[in-house]
Design an enzyme around this catalytic site. Sequence first.
Site, mmCIF file in Angstrom:
data_model
loop_
_atom_site.group_PDB
_atom_site.id
_atom_site.type_symbol
_atom_site.label_atom_id
_atom_site.label_comp_id
_atom_site.label_asym_id
_atom_site.label_seq_id
_atom_site.Cartn_x
_atom_site.Cartn_y
_atom_site.Cartn_z
ATOM 1 N N HIS A 155 0.819 -1.228 0.000
ATOM 2 C CA HIS A 155 0.000 0.000 0.000
ATOM 3 C C HIS A 155 0.845 1.268 0.000
ATOM 4 O O HIS A 155 0.333 2.340 -0.258
ATOM 5 C CB HIS A 155 -0.967 -0.024 1.184
ATOM 6 C CG HIS A 155 -2.040 -1.058 1.015
ATOM 7 N ND1 HIS A 155 -3.320 -0.760 0.602
ATOM 8 C CD2 HIS A 155 -2.004 -2.408 1.149
ATOM 9 C CE1 HIS A 155 -4.024 -1.869 0.505
ATOM 10 N NE2 HIS A 155 -3.247 -2.890 0.835
ATOM 11 N N ASP A 363 2.958 9.307 -0.871
ATOM 12 C CA ASP A 363 1.798 8.500 -0.511
ATOM 13 C C ASP A 363 1.654 7.412 -1.554
ATOM 14 O O ASP A 363 1.763 7.698 -2.752
ATOM 15 C CB ASP A 363 0.538 9.383 -0.499
ATOM 16 C CG ASP A 363 -0.396 9.024 0.636
ATOM 17 O OD1 ASP A 363 -0.383 7.853 1.058
ATOM 18 O OD2 ASP A 363 -1.127 9.911 1.100
#
Length: 463
Positions: A155, A363
Amino acid sequence: MARLVIVSNRVPVPGDRNPAAGGLAVALADAITPGSLWFGWSGARATATATRPEIRTVAGITFATLDLGETDYRRYYSGFANSTLYPLLLFRLGLVSFRKEDYVGYRAVNRAFAAALAPLLLPDDIIWIHDYHLLPLGLELRALGVTQRIGFFLHTPFVPPALFSVLPRAAELLEALCACDVIGFHTEDYRAAFCDCVTAILGIRPNADGGFLHRKRLVQVIVAPVGIDVGSFTASATRAATGAATTGLVQSLGGRQLAVSVDRLDYAKGLPNRIHALDHLLSRYPTHRKRITFLQIAAPSREELGHYRGLRRELDRAVGDINGRYSEPDWTPIRHITRPVRRTTLAGFHRRASLGVVTPFRDGMNLVAKEYVAAQNPADPGVLVLSRFAGAAEELGDALIVNPYDAEEIAEAMHRGLLMPLEERQARHAAMLARIRASSANRFCERFLAALDGAPEPTPEVS
Ligand code: GDG
């Protein structure tokens, strides 16, 4: 039909009184259908790590969770996962610390997860492991004779060899990860960085499709961008926009424009710099004073770690400084909430915001950016200001893309967004909406599971 077994560090069991805020649970909510099993840490700490999971079935989904022992929690979770791997994968080399006992604890917890999970597995299961806490879990399962297909999805971003090789056990961890049949990333950049690491550190050159042979088994490396359930988020934003929480917020604005940011309180999210950007905006363009209210919602996260406590203090100071300098008796520029807010409430706030400001330093993807787009009214949409270092920027090129390290650039984008004509806002929003619909949560799961489904089953002797 094969059963899906999801494994993640934390398991969001419905009804949990202390759920962890975060994108992983949101992303997987769609993959987990009745009949599936979700295995991982309960979130509770005990004197020693449990050997047998606690099993609960809710709405047809079986949740199997282990409590973590205090020492394992410190070494595996606070230590190697969140003080070594996480800052490294988020390109924050200066925050990386390495302690051998943390690494030993990390490996031990992965072994304990494998030992507790293996007896629960059925012959046709498809196992899908998630995130940096569990890089070696596939190998530990194989060591126990598990031959079912195993996939792994990261992720966070993945880093190039110059950074990954800083890890004292880089080769060992990469090798361990290669026990999986399919390894997935959000973007082509991360996939390429991983393949470069495999070449530079393990001496194996993946082919153009990202596949390679490792110990005589094929490992596929794929891109599967994580997404959201656009239809349901739009519906919930539309409903919430006329609900009590959003109406109350809108009334309190007294006709001012609203800018919104929503993040886990994490140093990767670029929060203090965003507050500095607001300072630039208000000093360079005084016309926005008393005309904009900035709502920053930063749900606490990993508070037991020093860097996170330090960040909270830094943010409180920066917000206090700006509010002190610019506030008027009838206006405060920043409203700063450091408590979790209900998801439906967030959706309503997004819909009423003229600006969504999403400026992480790094991110993996960033689902908030996609949620902001999904929540907008297409007839009068707001503008998204988005960091070029969020994975979402690969899909959302119609946002105002900024360098999150440059507070002035963020301020210029906010200014431009606040003044953007309706037609341009509509065109940008329509293009972004089409993109997030094409890479929905469902599509993410389908894409990953299709790759895993097609993966050849490993034979016991070579695994
Ligand atoms: C990781 C990766 C990747 C936030 N505050 C509250 C709240 N949230 C929700 C948001 C969003 C989710 O949490 C956060 O997801 P992100 O993707 O933005 O960020 P991470 O938690 O860091 O997630 C990330 C993701 O995994 C999935 O792969 O995109 O890059 O870092 O859904 O709305 N939810 C509620 N209250 C809050 O106060 N209910």
